[in-house]
Design a protein around this motif. Sequence first.
Motif, mmCIF file in Angstrom:
data_model
loop_
_atom_site.group_PDB
_atom_site.id
_atom_site.type_symbol
_atom_site.label_atom_id
_atom_site.label_comp_id
_atom_site.label_asym_id
_atom_site.label_seq_id
_atom_site.Cartn_x
_atom_site.Cartn_y
_atom_site.Cartn_z
ATOM 1 N N UNK A 1 -6.202 13.380 -0.224
ATOM 2 C CA UNK A 1 -6.369 12.311 0.957
ATOM 3 C C UNK A 1 -7.600 11.338 0.549
ATOM 4 N N UNK A 2 -8.345 11.798 -0.471
ATOM 5 C CA UNK A 2 -9.392 10.911 -0.760
ATOM 6 C C UNK A 2 -8.893 9.835 -1.683
ATOM 7 N N UNK A 3 -8.245 10.196 -2.590
ATOM 8 C CA UNK A 3 -7.607 9.057 -3.667
ATOM 9 C C UNK A 3 -6.696 8.264 -2.717
ATOM 10 N N UNK A 4 -5.845 8.676 -1.619
ATOM 11 C CA UNK A 4 -4.904 7.569 -0.888
ATOM 12 C C UNK A 4 -5.775 6.741 -0.294
ATOM 13 N N UNK A 5 -7.007 7.175 0.578
ATOM 14 C CA UNK A 5 -7.977 6.276 1.390
ATOM 15 C C UNK A 5 -8.487 5.544 0.212
ATOM 16 N N UNK A 6 -8.929 5.903 -1.022
ATOM 17 C CA UNK A 6 -9.588 4.694 -1.767
ATOM 18 C C UNK A 6 -8.494 3.853 -2.052
ATOM 19 N N UNK A 7 -7.273 3.907 -2.693
ATOM 20 C CA UNK A 7 -6.170 3.279 -3.040
ATOM 21 C C UNK A 7 -6.229 2.056 -1.919
ATOM 22 N N UNK A 8 -5.956 2.713 -0.637
ATOM 23 C CA UNK A 8 -5.627 1.710 0.456
ATOM 24 C C UNK A 8 -6.905 0.664 0.763
#
Length: 546
Positions: free
Chosen positions: A392-399
Amino acid sequence: MVPDVAAQLMKDGYAVYVEKGAGVYAGFSDQAYADKGCLLESRGNVIEKSQVLFALEAPVQDFSIMNCKVLVSWVGRLQDKGKDIIQKANQYRITVIDVTAVPRITIAQKLDVLSSQAKVAGHRAVLEAAHSYQRFHTAEMTAAGKYPPAQTFVLGCGVAGLAAIGSSKALGSVVRAWDVRDVSDQVHSMGAKWVKVDFKEAGEGQGGYAKESSDAFKKVQQETFKQVLKECDIAISTAAIPGRPSPLLITKDAVAVMKPGSVVVDLAAVGGGNCELTKLNETIVTPNGVTIIGYANLPARMPEQASAMYAQNMSNLLKHIHDKGKAAALLDSLYGALDKGEAGDIVSRSIVCCRGGNNVTMPPPPQPTPIKPKPVSAQAQAKAAENPMNTALISATVLTVTVCFMLALGEGVSTSLLSTFLLAGAAGYQAVWGVAHALHTPLMSVTNAISGMTAIGGLLLLDRASSYSAQLLALIAILVSAVNIIGGFVVSQRMLDLFKKPGDKDYSPFMLLPGLVFLFVSLTSPELLKAVSTVSALQPGSKPLP
């Protein structure tokens, strides 16, 4: 012994005597043997003139006229009946060879009568079940209605069990299977479903057979089978342990929950049966309408096929013993292996039960090759180790980074174009990322059209852009699109080649001709360049190049 195999033995130097009428019940006439060169004699003359005698059942009543001869028969030296036969044979100094004592090793597979007859039994079990079941095995959709496929459960995945799985699948049944050993890969490869008993215990025994299970395992096992049998129409049990009673797999309580009209075929009836209600050599119908078949002679119900396979096993046995010496070296090679002790041929030492009035000790069976643990791929390990919070943290960072790039475009970008770009990027990412690897090839073909539009947009941007950053982005878009277009067509062509018939020729390169003509006209007639640019700009919101 069948006529064709007898002819093979005669080529190795054997003289073959056959009792008159010996092959009648298996479909082989006396004339068929005579045509192959066999000598037809009465039973007494065959015994008198032969040094090596073959018999399915040991002819105990004839032992008195078989002094010092070699008898090859289905003895079962580990069972009480076989021990009695050996004891009586010793009285007349008969050398007894037990064909069921062949060790489970690679070099002896071609001699293994248990495997060959088990294969016949497994196939015949399915036919017996189909006859008693009296319904369709495969799913049927007719004007008279829709009928589901039969549900078959095979218990024990040895040679007989695998043969039953194959025959059941061939008839169209939905098959489930179980074995005390983990042979799920073999079961899945045959198109059947694996039934797992939720209890850990090693099931490999000596000599390549399954071992007897513990009481705790049996209890969990029987409960699991009860639930499966409740859903199945046919059960075929093949689990047997040499020299011991057959394990109880199907209790009377499990039979009680089976559907009326269901069938149980018990191939382990000789050892007491895998089903608690099995009766040896009988077919019974329970009060709830379940048919239980306990025939012990299933191979004999396919006599011609069973005889052909058994005879070939016997031929392979003789060839293994005499090796290159052929018929003249048979007895010397056999007794020589016994005299050598541990250094002698393990097959010969395993199958000879007695010699010269004394028992021959059977060497310990070879240990089965341990089943290799199923390797876990690095990808599966990495997937198992994934932390949901990290994902979830990686997805939020990419967004967040993506939104920052969008903000960097400035205020000059139309809101509608920015929205379209964001939606297209998100939808494209999710579409490609969610596609299984097996579908990537057809996906490449579909993306040709998308990449073609991207390439046109890059060309238009390259011509109209006034900043170097925009021109760089346009060049990158054109390059990536070109790679995708070319790669997509190459992959598509390879995929289409898989469906080519032998002799088909590919004339698709001729489709380049219109493009070459179009390019030639554009280069030689500048006045047509505007028309060319108009055609290339046939998309909403685009204008011809000036």
